[in-house]
Design a protein around this motif. Structure first.
Motif, PDB file in Angstrom:
ATOM      1  N   UNK A 203       0.832  -1.195   0.000  1.00  6.33           N
ATOM      2  CA  UNK A 203       0.000   0.000   0.000  1.00  6.33           C
ATOM      3  C   UNK A 203       0.863   1.239   0.000  1.00  6.33           C
ATOM      4  N   UNK A 204       0.414   2.301  -0.638  1.00  5.21           N
ATOM      5  CA  UNK A 204       1.150   3.569  -0.565  1.00  5.21           C
ATOM      6  C   UNK A 204       1.291   3.999   0.893  1.00  5.21           C
ATOM      7  N   UNK A 205       2.375   4.746   1.167  1.00  2.37           N
ATOM      8  CA  UNK A 205       2.599   5.183   2.549  1.00  2.37           C
ATOM      9  C   UNK A 205       1.428   6.030   3.040  1.00  2.37           C
TER      10      UNK A 205
ATOM     11  N   UNK B 291      -1.040   0.746   7.250  1.00  5.18           N
ATOM     12  CA  UNK B 291      -0.875   0.169   8.579  1.00  5.18           C
ATOM     13  C   UNK B 291       0.244  -0.882   8.541  1.00  5.18           C
ATOM     14  N   UNK B 292       1.488  -0.417   8.315  1.00  2.45           N
ATOM     15  CA  UNK B 292       2.622  -1.334   8.173  1.00  2.45           C
ATOM     16  C   UNK B 292       2.888  -2.129   9.449  1.00  2.45           C
ATOM     17  N   UNK B 293       2.551  -1.539  10.602  1.00  7.96           N
ATOM     18  CA  UNK B 293       2.777  -2.248  11.868  1.00  7.96           C
ATOM     19  C   UNK B 293       1.698  -3.285  12.138  1.00  7.96           C
TER      20      UNK B 293
ATOM     21  N   UNK C 180     -12.112   3.149  16.106  1.00  6.95           N
ATOM     22  CA  UNK C 180     -12.128   2.139  15.054  1.00  6.95           C
ATOM     23  C   UNK C 180     -11.087   1.057  15.328  1.00  6.95           C
ATOM     24  N   UNK C 181     -11.302  -0.088  14.740  1.00  4.26           N
ATOM     25  CA  UNK C 181     -10.339  -1.184  14.741  1.00  4.26           C
ATOM     26  C   UNK C 181      -9.677  -1.179  13.370  1.00  4.26           C
ATOM     27  N   UNK C 182      -8.407  -0.797  13.285  1.00  5.68           N
ATOM     28  CA  UNK C 182      -7.758  -0.615  11.985  1.00  5.68           C
ATOM     29  C   UNK C 182      -7.717  -1.890  11.149  1.00  5.68           C
ATOM     30  N   UNK C 183      -7.785  -1.664   9.840  1.00  7.66           N
ATOM     31  CA  UNK C 183      -7.546  -2.714   8.867  1.00  7.66           C
ATOM     32  C   UNK C 183      -6.218  -2.431   8.202  1.00  7.66           C
ATOM     33  N   UNK C 184      -6.233  -2.234   6.886  1.00  4.11           N
ATOM     34  CA  UNK C 184      -4.994  -1.983   6.153  1.00  4.11           C
ATOM     35  C   UNK C 184      -4.515  -0.543   6.269  1.00  4.11           C
TER      36      UNK C 184
END
Length: 201
Positions: free
Chosen positions: A4-6, A71-73, A105-109
């Motif tokens: 994904x883009x930064x 969401x790289x982490x 929210x509960x993050x996705x990507x």
């Protein structure tokens, strides 16, 4: 595997016709004069203009850039921004309702820059509406731009159409909520979110 883009930036704006400030001012003057106010009084001469400016400000939210990040982490725990100031207008009486919003929210990507929660709430608040519709509008917007695993919005507000007129019950607050995904369907996630948004003394 695609990366994904930064970050992604989306301009958030509402398509509305240009406001004729002079016409709004003239209409305000007519309304005030019809109520029996003497607009020749030095204290009221500028009131129609000020009233017009206030109404325009309260019904037209500023545009902003909604920035999301990859969401790289792979962060997968709840994110909640609490006590975001809310100021909007009751569409039935055109009187303010004021309070706070709690957004989570509960993050996705993707994840959202934290300041954007407040900007999103303010953007959707600047129009005559019901509190129920405002709550759902913020949740729908988050769902659309983030595609998270869950979204929750709680708004608590005092309506001056109830505290200053009619029932005249100052201090009474209305609470509305909209929940999507795991924050609606998973009992533990739902309970955690609602606990974090509960008013504290």
């Amino acid at each position: 595997m695609s990366v994904s883009p930064i970050h992604r930036r989306l301009r958030v704006a509402r398509s509305v016709p240009d406001v004729d400030r002079e016409a709004v001012t003239a209409a305000a003057a007519t309304l005030l004069a019809t109520l029996g106010l003497d607009l020749a009084d030095e204290n009221l001469v500028e009131t129609p203009r000020r009233m017009a400016d206030a109404l325009i400000e309260m019904t037209h939210g500023p545009e902003f850039d909604l920035t999301t990040f990859a969401n790289h982490e792979e962060y997968d725990e709840l994110v909640v921004v609490s006590d975001i100031p809310v100021q909007s207008l009751c569409e039935h009486h055109v009187l303010p309702f004021v309070g706070v919003a709690h957004v989570g929210y509960l993050p996705g990507e993707r994840i959202l820059g934290l300041s954007k929660f407040a900007r999103m709430v303010d953007f959707h608040a600047r129009r005559p509406q019901t509190q129920e519709r405002l709550t759902k509008a913020v949740a729908d917007h988050l769902q659309e731009v983030l595609a998270p695993r869950g979204v929750g919005v709680v708004i608590q507000a005092e309506h001056t159409c109830m505290s200053l007129r009619g029932a005249r019950t100052p201090g009474t607050r209305t609470t509305t909520s909209t929940l999507f995904g795991l924050l609606r369907d998973d009992p533990r996630s739902r309970a955690e979110f609602l606990e974090l948004t509960r008013s504290r003394p």
